[in-house]
Write a protein that holds these residues in place. Structure first.
Motif, mmCIF file in Angstrom:
data_model
loop_
_atom_site.group_PDB
_atom_site.id
_atom_site.type_symbol
_atom_site.label_atom_id
_atom_site.label_comp_id
_atom_site.label_asym_id
_atom_site.label_seq_id
_atom_site.Cartn_x
_atom_site.Cartn_y
_atom_site.Cartn_z
ATOM 1 N N ILE A 15 -10.646 36.318 15.803
ATOM 2 C CA ILE A 15 -11.818 35.384 15.695
ATOM 3 C C ILE A 15 -12.502 35.445 14.254
ATOM 4 O O ILE A 15 -12.460 34.305 13.665
ATOM 5 C CB ILE A 15 -12.598 35.391 16.757
ATOM 6 C CG1 ILE A 15 -12.106 35.293 18.196
ATOM 7 C CG2 ILE A 15 -13.889 34.323 16.258
ATOM 8 C CD1 ILE A 15 -12.890 35.595 19.275
ATOM 9 N N SER A 16 -12.869 36.444 13.956
ATOM 10 C CA SER A 16 -13.586 36.663 12.683
ATOM 11 C C SER A 16 -13.516 38.350 12.368
ATOM 12 O O SER A 16 -13.529 38.979 13.272
ATOM 13 C CB SER A 16 -15.135 36.212 12.750
ATOM 14 O OG SER A 16 -15.993 37.128 13.490
ATOM 15 N N SER A 340 -18.159 34.104 16.402
ATOM 16 C CA SER A 340 -18.548 34.874 15.312
ATOM 17 C C SER A 340 -17.877 34.353 13.965
ATOM 18 O O SER A 340 -18.252 34.703 12.964
ATOM 19 C CB SER A 340 -18.394 36.254 15.557
ATOM 20 O OG SER A 340 -17.075 36.653 15.865
ATOM 21 N N ASP A 341 -17.068 33.361 14.141
ATOM 22 C CA ASP A 341 -16.209 32.663 12.780
ATOM 23 C C ASP A 341 -17.360 31.841 12.403
ATOM 24 O O ASP A 341 -17.277 31.470 11.243
ATOM 25 C CB ASP A 341 -14.872 32.152 13.138
ATOM 26 C CG ASP A 341 -15.130 31.246 14.317
ATOM 27 O OD1 ASP A 341 -16.117 31.216 15.598
ATOM 28 O OD2 ASP A 341 -14.392 30.000 14.377
ATOM 29 N N ARG A 342 -18.222 31.207 13.083
ATOM 30 C CA ARG A 342 -19.043 30.244 12.843
ATOM 31 C C ARG A 342 -20.562 30.718 12.862
ATOM 32 O O ARG A 342 -21.362 30.551 11.696
ATOM 33 C CB ARG A 342 -18.984 28.864 13.702
ATOM 34 C CG ARG A 342 -19.346 27.742 12.889
ATOM 35 C CD ARG A 342 -18.377 27.374 11.751
ATOM 36 N NE ARG A 342 -19.140 26.315 11.001
ATOM 37 C CZ ARG A 342 -18.399 24.954 10.854
ATOM 38 N NH1 ARG A 342 -17.474 24.723 12.030
ATOM 39 N NH2 ARG A 342 -18.985 24.021 10.470
ATOM 40 N N ARG A 383 -19.046 46.157 15.957
ATOM 41 C CA ARG A 383 -19.007 46.030 14.337
ATOM 42 C C ARG A 383 -17.058 46.114 14.118
ATOM 43 O O ARG A 383 -16.473 46.954 14.633
ATOM 44 C CB ARG A 383 -19.150 47.179 13.601
ATOM 45 C CG ARG A 383 -20.843 47.373 13.820
ATOM 46 C CD ARG A 383 -21.802 46.402 13.556
ATOM 47 N NE ARG A 383 -23.295 46.647 13.592
ATOM 48 C CZ ARG A 383 -24.329 46.901 12.970
ATOM 49 N NH1 ARG A 383 -23.854 47.251 11.752
ATOM 50 N NH2 ARG A 383 -25.481 47.289 13.489
ATOM 51 N N GLY A 384 -16.705 45.119 13.302
ATOM 52 C CA GLY A 384 -15.356 45.298 13.120
ATOM 53 C C GLY A 384 -14.765 43.759 13.264
ATOM 54 O O GLY A 384 -15.515 42.734 12.679
ATOM 55 N N ALA A 411 -13.404 41.606 23.239
ATOM 56 C CA ALA A 411 -12.900 43.114 22.826
ATOM 57 C C ALA A 411 -13.062 42.879 21.002
ATOM 58 O O ALA A 411 -12.805 41.866 20.347
ATOM 59 C CB ALA A 411 -11.424 43.271 22.934
ATOM 60 N N VAL A 412 -13.527 44.038 20.452
ATOM 61 C CA VAL A 412 -13.935 44.112 19.352
ATOM 62 C C VAL A 412 -12.995 45.419 18.796
ATOM 63 O O VAL A 412 -13.075 46.337 19.154
ATOM 64 C CB VAL A 412 -15.272 44.447 18.888
ATOM 65 C CG1 VAL A 412 -15.661 44.705 17.446
ATOM 66 C CG2 VAL A 412 -16.014 43.267 19.182
#
Length: 502
Positions: A15-16, A340-342, A383-384, A411-412
């Motif tokens: 996503i970002s 989170s891309d935007r 974070r990531g 998931a991150v």
């Protein structure tokens, strides 16, 4: 559909790369957020500047990356010059937004000092209610210009040789709201925001600016407000703001837990409006969003109606948060990550005492509210790279929201730490939810820990007398088998499954 929830995560479906400022917060001169919150000279835990060290410790543990200040509705009647210089020469002012007295003993320089100790950056909101272009350029000069001009030399005279280098600025607050001091229509605000943005960036071209979007998706002017404002400001600003608060006035927990779907709709609609203006202007710039006020807020509404006006820092907006509120905050955090891309910045509103994860007593204790924990977990482990969650989940309907998945999850991937963190809420109020996660692109995995926030009483709260009544444990049951994770998510729970990759 089976009662098992399934999620597929692939490290190439990104996503970002998450902007850490997604985990920001907000401190306004409102209630006891400042006086009795972060600043209380004479408190047993106060340092030489009057900053409460017990509160700082709780904030430092959150790793808050940026804090919006000094408002909020407060800022539309605030003269920043009242809060600089010798404290014994600062005036007491009637503060009309919240009908209190502002003593101005804590201002710009104190907040910058405090922020550095807290380990956070400053997002400063300027007054576009009673002030305008001149004050907009002057405060940037005072804060960021090195020396050799009136305002920068005044800062030096006040004891700050080096510039504060504040890089993120909000062009006013909720200017669409009739409750706002200096309320403007969209054209009026678009013009003053555009002209203020120009001079601010002429003083310091390195700063980023946030234009006011609608103060909520329920405003009659939404989303036309966004379109008109951006028509004037698009090439001069870097972000558009969103504000939204969520409550459970009807005591309908199932619907309350689905409010994050409304947040996602809000984000999608504002993004579409930004893209419409981008197309209209043939611009190459894609505007980002700053969701710089969001939280649960409803518990204190009745108490706030009874407050006597013209006090200094009375208790206002002091929501005492429950276990179910923590679940909603967890869902809202996941919604922000999914977009989170935007949404590059966001501010949990607020940080101390006022609709906040941290509460204090004047002269006494400080403690973490229930919502502190999902916020802390997301900030530390989120974070990531946010990865696209391909989810199959059983769903439920309520009278006002339909197709609410029992599983809310994302998931991150933290490549540097070789970890994947799965954030998951089970919205089912009566049953545990079996979860299968397929990490097919990651190779073998090992469970580092499975943190769970749960309580048999969804109305349970943390108080000064019982500060640890609701807190997470690390006795979750997640297990790994190669690149697959299996867990049973207990009913009405927030889960953090941390996975080591090898």
């Amino acid at each position: 559909m089976s009662n098992t929830a399934k999620m597929i995560v692939d490290k190439d479906f990104i996503i970002s790369t998450i902007d850490n400022r997604l985990y920001g917060s907000f401190i306004e001169h409102l209630g006891r957020a400042v006086y009795g919150g972060i600043y209380e000279p004479g408190h047993p835990q106060a340092d030489e500047q009057g900053f409460r060290k017990d509160v700082l410790s709780l904030i430092q543990a959150l790793r808050v990356p940026i804090i919006r200040y000094p408002g909020g509705n407060f800022v539309s009647g605030y003269d920043w010059k009242d809060g600089i210089g010798p404290k014994d020469q600062r005036p007491d002012r009637l503060e009309l937004a919240w009908r209190t007295v502002e003593p101005n003993q804590f201002g710009l320089n104190e907040f910058v000092d405090w922020s550095r100790i807290a380990g956070t950056d400053v997002m400063w909101a300027i007054n576009l209610g009673t002030q305008g272009i001149d004050d907009a350029r002057n405060i940037v000069e005072y804060a960021n210009h090195r020396s050799g001009s009136y305002w920068s030399d005044l800062r030096i005279q006040h004891g700050y040789t080096n510039p504060h280098s504040i890089k993120t600025w909000c062009l006013g607050n909720e200017m669409d709201g009739p409750w706002q001091i200096g309320h403007k229509n969209a054209v009026e605000y678009g013009r003053i925001a555009c002209e203020s943005a120009k001079v601010m960036k002429w003083v310091d071209p390195t700063i980023e600016l946030v234009a006011c979007g609608s103060s909520g998706s329920g405003m009659a002017t939404y989303p036309e407000w966004e379109a008109i404002v951006l028509d004037h400001t698009y090439e001069h600003v870097d972000y558009l703001s969103l504000h939204s608060y969520y409550g459970n006035h009807e005591n309908d927990t199932a619907t309350f837990l689905g409010r994050s779907l409304e947040m996602e709709d809000f984000i999608r609609s504002v993004s579409a409006t930004c893209d419409y203006i981008k197309s209209k202007k043939r611009s190459k710039k894609k505007l980002s969003l700053s969701f710089d006020e969001w939280n649960v807020w409803f518990h204190s509404n009745e108490a706030d109606k009874k407050i006597e006006p013209w006090q200094i820092a009375p208790p206002q907006l002091e929501d005492v948060y429950t276990m179910e509120d923590a679940l909603v905050v967890g869902c809202l955090l996941i919604a922000l990550l999914k977009h989170s891309d935007r949404v590059r910045m966001a501010c949990l509103a607020q940080l101390v005492n006022v609709i906040a994860p941290i509460m204090t007593e004047n002269g006494g204790a400080a403690w973490a509210q229930t919502i502190y924990y999902p916020y802390m977990h997301a900030s530390i482990y989120g974070r990531g790279q946010a990865l696209v969650p391909l989810i199959q989940s059983p769903k439920y309907d309520t009278n006002t929201i339909t197709d609410i998945p029992y599983l809310e999850s994302i998931a991150v991937y933290n490549e540097e730490a070789s970890e994947v963190t799965i954030f998951a809420v089970n919205r089912d109020l009566t049953n545990s939810l079996p979860l299968e996660v397929d990490l097919r692109s990651f190779g073998n995995c090992t469970i580092l820990e499975h943190l769970v926030l749960e309580n048999s009483d969804l109305k349970a709260t943390n108080t000064s007398a019982q500060p640890n009544r609701v807190q997470p444990h690390n006795s979750g049951n997640a297990k790994s088998d190669g690149n697959r994770i299996n867990a049973s998510l207990s009913k009405a729970s927030w889960n953090v499954i941390r996975v080591s990759l090898h």
